[in-house]
Design an enzyme around this catalytic site. Sequence first.
Site, PDB file in Angstrom:
ATOM      1  N   ASN A  87       4.697  -3.567   0.240  1.00  0.00           N
ATOM      2  CA  ASN A  87       3.822  -3.195   1.312  1.00  0.00           C
ATOM      3  C   ASN A  87       4.317  -2.046   2.497  1.00  0.00           C
ATOM      4  O   ASN A  87       3.373  -1.760   3.132  1.00  0.00           O
ATOM      5  CB  ASN A  87       3.808  -4.378   2.306  1.00  0.00           C
ATOM      6  CG  ASN A  87       3.205  -4.553   3.528  1.00  0.00           C
ATOM      7  OD1 ASN A  87       2.112  -4.503   3.733  1.00  0.00           O
ATOM      8  ND2 ASN A  87       4.335  -4.715   4.524  1.00  0.00           N
ATOM      9  N   SER A 139      -5.101   1.373  -0.334  1.00  0.00           N
ATOM     10  CA  SER A 139      -5.954   1.519   0.911  1.00  0.00           C
ATOM     11  C   SER A 139      -7.519   1.925   0.510  1.00  0.00           C
ATOM     12  O   SER A 139      -7.342   2.684  -0.648  1.00  0.00           O
ATOM     13  CB  SER A 139      -5.371   2.557   1.705  1.00  0.00           C
ATOM     14  OG  SER A 139      -6.392   2.863   2.737  1.00  0.00           O
ATOM     15  N   TYR A 152      -1.212  10.891   2.954  1.00  0.00           N
ATOM     16  CA  TYR A 152      -1.444   9.366   2.432  1.00  0.00           C
ATOM     17  C   TYR A 152      -2.589   8.949   1.374  1.00  0.00           C
ATOM     18  O   TYR A 152      -2.264   7.949   0.586  1.00  0.00           O
ATOM     19  CB  TYR A 152      -2.115   8.778   4.030  1.00  0.00           C
ATOM     20  CG  TYR A 152      -2.042   7.297   4.129  1.00  0.00           C
ATOM     21  CD1 TYR A 152      -1.021   6.447   4.384  1.00  0.00           C
ATOM     22  CD2 TYR A 152      -3.501   6.524   4.035  1.00  0.00           C
ATOM     23  CE1 TYR A 152      -1.193   5.134   4.440  1.00  0.00           C
ATOM     24  CE2 TYR A 152      -3.583   5.393   4.262  1.00  0.00           C
ATOM     25  CZ  TYR A 152      -2.533   4.623   4.157  1.00  0.00           C
ATOM     26  OH  TYR A 152      -2.443   3.124   4.422  1.00  0.00           O
ATOM     27  N   ALA A 154      -3.263  10.690  -1.164  1.00  0.00           N
ATOM     28  CA  ALA A 154      -2.716  11.056  -2.505  1.00  0.00           C
ATOM     29  C   ALA A 154      -1.821   9.757  -2.773  1.00  0.00           C
ATOM     30  O   ALA A 154      -1.837   9.222  -3.770  1.00  0.00           O
ATOM     31  CB  ALA A 154      -1.815  12.220  -2.351  1.00  0.00           C
ATOM     32  N   LYS A 156      -1.792   6.649  -1.752  1.00  0.00           N
ATOM     33  CA  LYS A 156      -2.649   5.366  -2.022  1.00  0.00           C
ATOM     34  C   LYS A 156      -3.332   5.327  -3.171  1.00  0.00           C
ATOM     35  O   LYS A 156      -3.679   4.234  -4.084  1.00  0.00           O
ATOM     36  CB  LYS A 156      -3.390   4.790  -0.791  1.00  0.00           C
ATOM     37  CG  LYS A 156      -2.580   4.642   0.456  1.00  0.00           C
ATOM     38  CD  LYS A 156      -1.573   3.468   0.257  1.00  0.00           C
ATOM     39  CE  LYS A 156      -0.704   3.276   1.595  1.00  0.00           C
ATOM     40  NZ  LYS A 156       0.126   2.139   1.330  1.00  0.00           N
ATOM     41  N   ILE A 185      -7.252  -2.088   9.615  1.00  0.00           N
ATOM     42  CA  ILE A 185      -6.674  -3.646  10.068  1.00  0.00           C
ATOM     43  C   ILE A 185      -6.061  -3.136  11.251  1.00  0.00           C
ATOM     44  O   ILE A 185      -5.344  -2.235  11.454  1.00  0.00           O
ATOM     45  CB  ILE A 185      -5.540  -4.119   8.894  1.00  0.00           C
ATOM     46  CG1 ILE A 185      -6.251  -4.025   7.785  1.00  0.00           C
ATOM     47  CG2 ILE A 185      -4.997  -5.481   9.141  1.00  0.00           C
ATOM     48  CD1 ILE A 185      -7.447  -4.813   7.253  1.00  0.00           C
TER      49      ILE A 185
HETATM   50  N1  LIG Z   1      -3.374  -1.054   8.902  1.00  0.00           N
HETATM   51  C1  LIG Z   1      -4.203  -0.336   8.108  1.00  0.00           C
HETATM   52  O1  LIG Z   1      -5.333  -0.489   8.598  1.00  0.00           O
HETATM   53  C2  LIG Z   1      -4.177  -0.330   6.695  1.00  0.00           C
HETATM   54  C3  LIG Z   1      -5.159  -0.057   5.953  1.00  0.00           C
HETATM   55  C4  LIG Z   1      -4.740   0.019   4.570  1.00  0.00           C
HETATM   56  C5  LIG Z   1      -3.643   0.216   4.224  1.00  0.00           C
HETATM   57  N2  LIG Z   1      -2.452  -0.313   4.797  1.00  0.00           N
HETATM   58  C6  LIG Z   1      -1.272  -0.382   4.167  1.00  0.00           C
HETATM   59  O2  LIG Z   1      -0.688  -1.724   4.473  1.00  0.00           O
HETATM   60  C7  LIG Z   1       0.720  -1.509   4.478  1.00  0.00           C
HETATM   61  C8  LIG Z   1       1.211  -2.177   5.834  1.00  0.00           C
HETATM   62  O3  LIG Z   1       0.763  -1.377   7.004  1.00  0.00           O
HETATM   63  P1  LIG Z   1       0.945  -1.808   8.514  1.00  0.00           P
HETATM   64  O4  LIG Z   1      -0.584  -1.537   9.180  1.00  0.00           O
HETATM   65  O5  LIG Z   1       1.285  -3.457   8.761  1.00  0.00           O
HETATM   66  O6  LIG Z   1       1.988  -0.958   8.984  1.00  0.00           O
HETATM   67  P2  LIG Z   1       2.879  -1.041  10.098  1.00  0.00           P
HETATM   68  O7  LIG Z   1       3.283   0.311  10.611  1.00  0.00           O
HETATM   69  O8  LIG Z   1       2.500  -1.902  11.154  1.00  0.00           O
HETATM   70  O9  LIG Z   1       4.178  -1.748   9.217  1.00  0.00           O
HETATM   71  C9  LIG Z   1       4.875  -1.051   8.343  1.00  0.00           C
HETATM   72  C10 LIG Z   1       6.227  -1.452   8.166  1.00  0.00           C
HETATM   73  O10 LIG Z   1       7.105  -0.752   7.380  1.00  0.00           O
HETATM   74  C11 LIG Z   1       8.243  -0.564   7.501  1.00  0.00           C
HETATM   75  N3  LIG Z   1       8.690   0.697   6.985  1.00  0.00           N
HETATM   76  C12 LIG Z   1       8.517   2.075   7.466  1.00  0.00           C
HETATM   77  N4  LIG Z   1       9.013   3.018   6.510  1.00  0.00           N
HETATM   78  C13 LIG Z   1      10.143   2.188   5.706  1.00  0.00           C
HETATM   79  C14 LIG Z   1      11.094   2.698   4.731  1.00  0.00           C
HETATM   80  N5  LIG Z   1      11.277   3.723   4.443  1.00  0.00           N
HETATM   81  N6  LIG Z   1      11.562   1.555   4.226  1.00  0.00           N
HETATM   82  C15 LIG Z   1      11.647   0.415   4.524  1.00  0.00           C
HETATM   83  N7  LIG Z   1      10.465  -0.230   5.605  1.00  0.00           N
HETATM   84  C16 LIG Z   1       9.626   0.957   5.807  1.00  0.00           C
HETATM   85  C17 LIG Z   1       8.095  -0.378   8.943  1.00  0.00           C
HETATM   86  O11 LIG Z   1       9.366  -0.290   9.634  1.00  0.00           O
HETATM   87  C18 LIG Z   1       7.265  -1.401   9.452  1.00  0.00           C
HETATM   88  O12 LIG Z   1       7.850  -2.529   9.742  1.00  0.00           O
HETATM   89  C19 LIG Z   1       1.119   0.069   4.627  1.00  0.00           C
HETATM   90  O13 LIG Z   1       1.440   0.334   3.056  1.00  0.00           O
HETATM   91  C20 LIG Z   1      -0.213   0.631   4.746  1.00  0.00           C
HETATM   92  O14 LIG Z   1      -0.198   1.976   4.242  1.00  0.00           O
HETATM   93  C21 LIG Z   1      -2.631  -0.476   6.124  1.00  0.00           C
END
Ligand SMILES: NC(=O)c1ccc[n+]([C@@H]2O[C@H](COP(=O)([O-])OP(=O)(O)OC[C@H]3O[C@@H](n4cnc5c(N)ncnc54)[C@H](O)[C@@H]3O)[C@@H](O)[C@H]2O)c1
Length: 244
Positions: A87, A139, A152, A154, A156, A185
């Site tokens: 994640n 995503s 990003y 690329a 996903k 989200i």
């Molecule tokens: N929020 C959105 O709208 C959305 C949409 C599509 C996809 N996503 C994907 O869902 C996933 C979670 O997103 P989110 O919105 O909860 O993000 P967020 O920024 O709230 O949380 C991401 C977490 O990943 C951790 N992290 C970052 N780099 C890291 C590393 N190198 N090693 C270990 N942990 C690491 C961060 O510390 C954080 O706790 C991501 O992969 C994101 O790309 C999110």
Amino acid sequence: MERLKNKVAVITGGANGIGKATALKFIKEGAQVAIWDITKEKGEEAAKELGSDTKFYQVDTTSFEQVEKAAQQTYQDFGKIDILINNAGITQDATLAKMTIEQWQKVLDVNLNGVFFCTKAISPFMVEQACGRIVNASSVVGVYGNFGQTNYVATKAGVIGMTKTWAKELGRKGITVNAIAPGFIATEMVKSIPEKVINMLEGKTPLGRLGQPEEIANAYAFLASDEASFISGTTLNVDGAVTI
Ligand SMILES: NC(=O)c1ccc[n+]([C@@H]2O[C@H](COP(=O)([O-])OP(=O)(O)OC[C@H]3O[C@@H](n4cnc5c(N)ncnc54)[C@H](O)[C@@H]3O)[C@@H](O)[C@H]2O)c1
């Protein structure tokens, strides 16, 4: 209903946002959870909040050395690993013209290398027990592209490719591999987007709002559960129909 009873799950990026909501959901479903996150304070806080079935490991998923060490430690602590939720992810947005090589590389490191490293380190435990569930965070922009997100997008799109490849490679070993493609989200990641863009995104979404982290956690839980036993290689959109 305890759909994940007696399962051990590793959730990367579990200290915050969708990952933290997923850890909570998995605990409610009866799982034991290893939160792997780079952020120590928030990770420890989350583990404390979630109780004794949760353990925090400070891991930078871009380091294969750290990932391998954490996989061994998690296996030693819990005795098995049944579920991997890849994640953790970041954004560093800029248009093609303005994106620096560092921005390009950093996002690839976390969103692509990190997913590869964690799966490479944890899948052998699943192969050995002849069962497992891997769910990767893609995503909707990985399918449709997005202005200002070359790096990003690329990654996903790459995650969808890796998901299909691993579904083929690991299927015979009793392991399913799927991805989810969230829409927009309400987490820290999206809070950096200007308000007028958020309003525009809500307007474009047939359900008329952003998604909540819990709504993605529900999809992760389903794909990690026995209910999804014949689903593999798929990418599930969880996006309020923004993409249709
Ligand atoms: N929020 C959105 O709208 C959305 C949409 C599509 C996809 N996503 C994907 O869902 C996933 C979670 O997103 P989110 O919105 O909860 O993000 P967020 O920024 O709230 O949380 C991401 C977490 O990943 C951790 N992290 C970052 N780099 C890291 C590393 N190198 N090693 C270990 N942990 C690491 C961060 O510390 C954080 O706790 C991501 O992969 C994101 O790309 C999110």
